[in-house]
Write a protein that holds these residues in place. Structure first.
Motif, PDB file in Angstrom:
ATOM      1  N   UNK A  12      45.534 -17.010  58.012  1.00  0.00           N
ATOM      2  CA  UNK A  12      46.985 -17.009  58.235  1.00  0.00           C
ATOM      3  C   UNK A  12      47.716 -16.526  56.981  1.00  0.00           C
ATOM      4  N   UNK A  53      50.780  -8.446  57.077  1.00  0.00           N
ATOM      5  CA  UNK A  53      50.336  -9.830  57.292  1.00  0.00           C
ATOM      6  C   UNK A  53      48.842  -9.875  57.578  1.00  0.00           C
ATOM      7  N   UNK A  76      46.439 -12.293  55.669  1.00  0.00           N
ATOM      8  CA  UNK A  76      45.715 -13.269  56.461  1.00  0.00           C
ATOM      9  C   UNK A  76      44.195 -13.079  56.359  1.00  0.00           C
ATOM     10  N   UNK A  77      43.736 -11.816  56.273  1.00  0.00           N
ATOM     11  CA  UNK A  77      42.292 -11.572  56.149  1.00  0.00           C
ATOM     12  C   UNK A  77      41.756 -12.148  54.837  1.00  0.00           C
ATOM     13  N   UNK A 124      54.708  -5.239  60.020  1.00  0.00           N
ATOM     14  CA  UNK A 124      54.518  -6.632  59.620  1.00  0.00           C
ATOM     15  C   UNK A 124      53.111  -7.087  59.941  1.00  0.00           C
ATOM     16  N   UNK A 125      52.639  -6.684  61.104  1.00  0.00           N
ATOM     17  CA  UNK A 125      51.271  -7.048  61.476  1.00  0.00           C
ATOM     18  C   UNK A 125      50.274  -6.441  60.503  1.00  0.00           C
TER      19      UNK A 125
END
Lengths: 418, 255
Positions: A153, A143, A147-148, A139-140
């Motif tokens: 976000x 995401x 987000x980048x 997920x990181x």
């Protein structure tokens, strides 16, 4: 005998299933969605064209990128703005990474517990502690991409606007995202194995499978409408091809192809209609999962399709990150007059937005049709089939099976009402 | 506000949603870097998005409530949640300032409804949007759309350590200064809402070359008149100024 599930758990939004069985026959069944309407189509009237993406993003907390993307494309068409190539690449990265993370949440947090007879992922711990760690890492990773490119976000991103991106990540950050993806390969395969190892209930649906289709690529942000029953059309023809029906017992609408029965949109329909355009690894896993070459039209298989798509979009992100450029491509668009419609593939399937914009750049009319509205009639129809096929099972088992089927569609009730 | 006394159990948390996108729920469920610790330290006894078990009846050591109030039944539910919870935090802009659902506050209810539904559904009972604080006492506000990690973490930690939470109560400008951002309002003339907007996001928009659009809502004692004056000097029309303030603060501006 009357059965009610009450407020359904592990489903985005508020809804419940009710059905009645008398003398071994299913008499009545309805999915009641009481998710409160926020009247987005009403709220948008009077707002400026460049405020639209930030407003519609708040339709949904799990697919905000899809609502932004679809509205941006529709608004840009209405005001006559053409995005450049760099913007199109960055937009694909936004959508691909969001679909992958949305699927992950659905598979691990929402769907998985049913197959172990548990109420939540929390109850599955510590047995599934390893799965939880992998889920968080993946997920990181996804995401991180959203987000980048989205301005810091992944949820309600800020830098993706009408006209392009107000800023894009630099080369170091892009390199970092690529290396995170590379090192996630084993985790990705493990998640696929976890899902493909589940014993999925049998069910055959008669629903028409509908998705977008594009030349030479697995369509997400743009394409033509296709179905397995011969439907063909352009996004501009959407409102003549589809019909939205209001339902007396629910705040969500049911959308159908005019003059036809229920349809199914989402990962399973996409793979069914576009499997030849999956990445090589995703194709292999689709084969392993039995989704190709002779697919069964079983809505429960939607979770297999989501697991395959995660692999596909991981590879898609990797390839796009190779060509993504850090230069910003934002040209502040001038207000324009006109009408524009756009269709995209959200994580849960076909999403439609259209806007009428006046000379001052103010929205005069808005229309939004979500994936769950497209699936709503099919969900009820297939719940009927499922219960009729298992009519002699105890009612608690029927409620569990029904809950599993509803979750297999990964419905988003906030979206469905909006 | 009653402090949780640990004894030999974990604090019981209830998570509730009213009219919103469920983004706050997802933000908590994601909460990536802290998800494992959060799951280990708390007992989520009611969280429909993540669990089909549990009961909304409580009692809860901490209730987190997202969403604006737009339906009569939500007021009854909210009062029940309050009665069953030692600590209640409002989470997200919808619950605190009205957020996006409050955009319709300035328009007659039926006018908005008729643009979204063709027929008059008997089930539609929508009200003018309002916030949690209109009906019950709240013990703290975890601001943002979506809430920032800092305040979300503070909300959870405050319950574990039995202390009052310290949520960010200053403006986005402070975050820009800490980050060393060049001011987009002064240097580039972008209509930035940062000076009146509550911090917590990490000054995202200005860091990405965009004017803050106030998704965390107005901070306490914001000098809105001064900022409106600045916007006028930048050449914004009254209509454009009104839009800046009514996107996330319609309840304030349309009182």
């Amino acid at each position: 005998m009357k059965a009610k599930t009450g407020y359904l758990g592990r489903v985005e939004g508020e809804g419940a299933l009710e059905f009645e069985i008398h003398d071994g026959k299913l008499k009545r069944l309805k999915v009641n969605i009481w998710e409160p309407p926020r009247f987005f189509e009403g709220m948008l009237v009077g707002r400026r064209f460049d405020e639209v993406p930030d407003i519609v993003s708040r339709i949904c907390g799990i697919c905000p990128v899809s609502h932004m993307m679809t509205s941006i494309r529709a608004v840009e068409k209405a005001i006559g703005f053409e995005p450049d190539r760099g913007t199109i690449v960055a937009r694909k990265l936004m959508s691909y990474s969001q679909i992958a993370s949305s699927h992950l949440v659905h598979l691990i947090m929402l769907a998985l517990p049913d197959y172990y007879g548990k109420g939540s992922l929390m109850e599955l711990l510590p047995d599934k502690e390893v799965t939880l760690k992998k889920f968080i890492r993946l997920k990181e990773t996804f995401n991180g991409i959203t987000s980048a490119f989205g301005g810091g976000r992944a949820l309600h991103p800020v830098s993706m606007v009408v006209g392009g991106f107000t800023a894009l990540p630099n080369e170091n950050r892009i390199r970092e995202l690529r290396s995170n993806l590379l090192s996630s390969k084993d985790d990705l395969m493990d998640i696929f194995k976890t899902v493909s190892g589940l014993e999925l209930p049998d069910l055959q649906t008669g629903s028409e499978f509908v998705s977008l289709s594009a030349e030479g690529e697995y369509a997400v942000n743009e394409g033509q409408i296709v179905s397995d029953m011969g439907l063909r059309g352009k996004e501009d023809d959407y409102e003549t091809l589809f019909d939205e029906k209001e339902v007396p017992y629910s705040n969500a609408k049911k959308t159908v192809v005019r003059g036809r029965g229920p349809l199914m949109v989402g990962a399973l329909a996409r793979i069914y209609l576009q499997s030849d355009r999956l990445s090589e690894n995703a194709k292999k896993t689709a084969l392993e999962a039995g989704l190709i070459p002779d697919p069964v039209k079983n809505p429960f298989h939607n979770i297999l399709a989501q697991a395959v798509e995660i692999l596909h979009f991981a590879e898609g992100c990797q390839a796009l990150l190779e060509i993504a450029k850090p230069e910003t491509a934002y040209l502040k668009p001038e207000p324009g007059e006109g009408e524009g419609a756009a269709l995209t593939e959200a994580p849960r399937g076909l999403l439609y937005h259209s806007y009428l914009i006046d000379r001052g750049g103010i929205v005069r009319k808005a229309n939004i049709v979500t994936p769950t509205a497209h699936n709503y009639l099919g969900i009820e129809e297939n719940l009927r089939r499922l219960i009729e096929n298992n009519i002699n099972e105890p009612v608690e088992r029927l409620k569990l099976l029904a809950g599993m089927l509803i979750r297999a569609y990964d419905p988003c009730l906030s979206c469905s009402v909006h | 506000m009653r402090f949780f006394s640990p004894g030999d159990r974990k604090p019981r948390v209830g998570f509730f949603k009213f009219s919103c996108c469920t983004g706050c729920g997802f933000q908590l469920a994601y909460f990536q870097k802290s998800l494992e610790d959060t799951l280990k330290s708390f007992d989520f006894t009611f969280f429909r998005l993540a669990s089909s078990s549990g009961t909304p009846e409580g009692p809860f050591d901490l209730a987190l409530v997202e969403g604006a109030v737009t339906e009569p039944y939500q007021i009854i539910e909210l009062k029940k949640i309050r009665a069953n919870s030692a600590v209640l935090y409002a989470v997200g802009s919808c619950a605190i300032t009205g957020g996006i659902p409050a955009i319709k506050a300035g328009v007659p209810e039926m006018e908005v409804q008729n643009k979204a539904y063709r027929t008059k559904l008997y089930g539609l009972t929508s009200l003018r949007p309002s916030v949690l604080g209109d009906y019950v006492e709240i013990d703290g506000s975890v601001r943002g759309c979506p809430p920032g990690e800092r305040d979300l973490q503070e909300a959870m930690v405050s319950v574990l350590f039995h202390r009052k939470p310290e949520f960010a109560g200053y403006s986005v400008c402070v975050e820009c200064k800490i980050k060393g951002n060049i001011c987009v309002l002064v240097a580039e003339g972008l209509p930035c809402m940062g000076p009146v907007t509550n911090a917590g996001c990490g000054a995202l928009c200005p860091s990405y070359h965009r004017a803050c659009y106030s998704c965390f809502g107005l901070m306490g004692q914001a000098n809105t008149a001064a900022l409106k004056g600045k916007f006028r000097k930048l050449g914004l029309t009254e209509d454009e100024i009104e839009r800046r303030f009514s996107l996330f603060d319609a309840l304030e501006t349309k009182k």
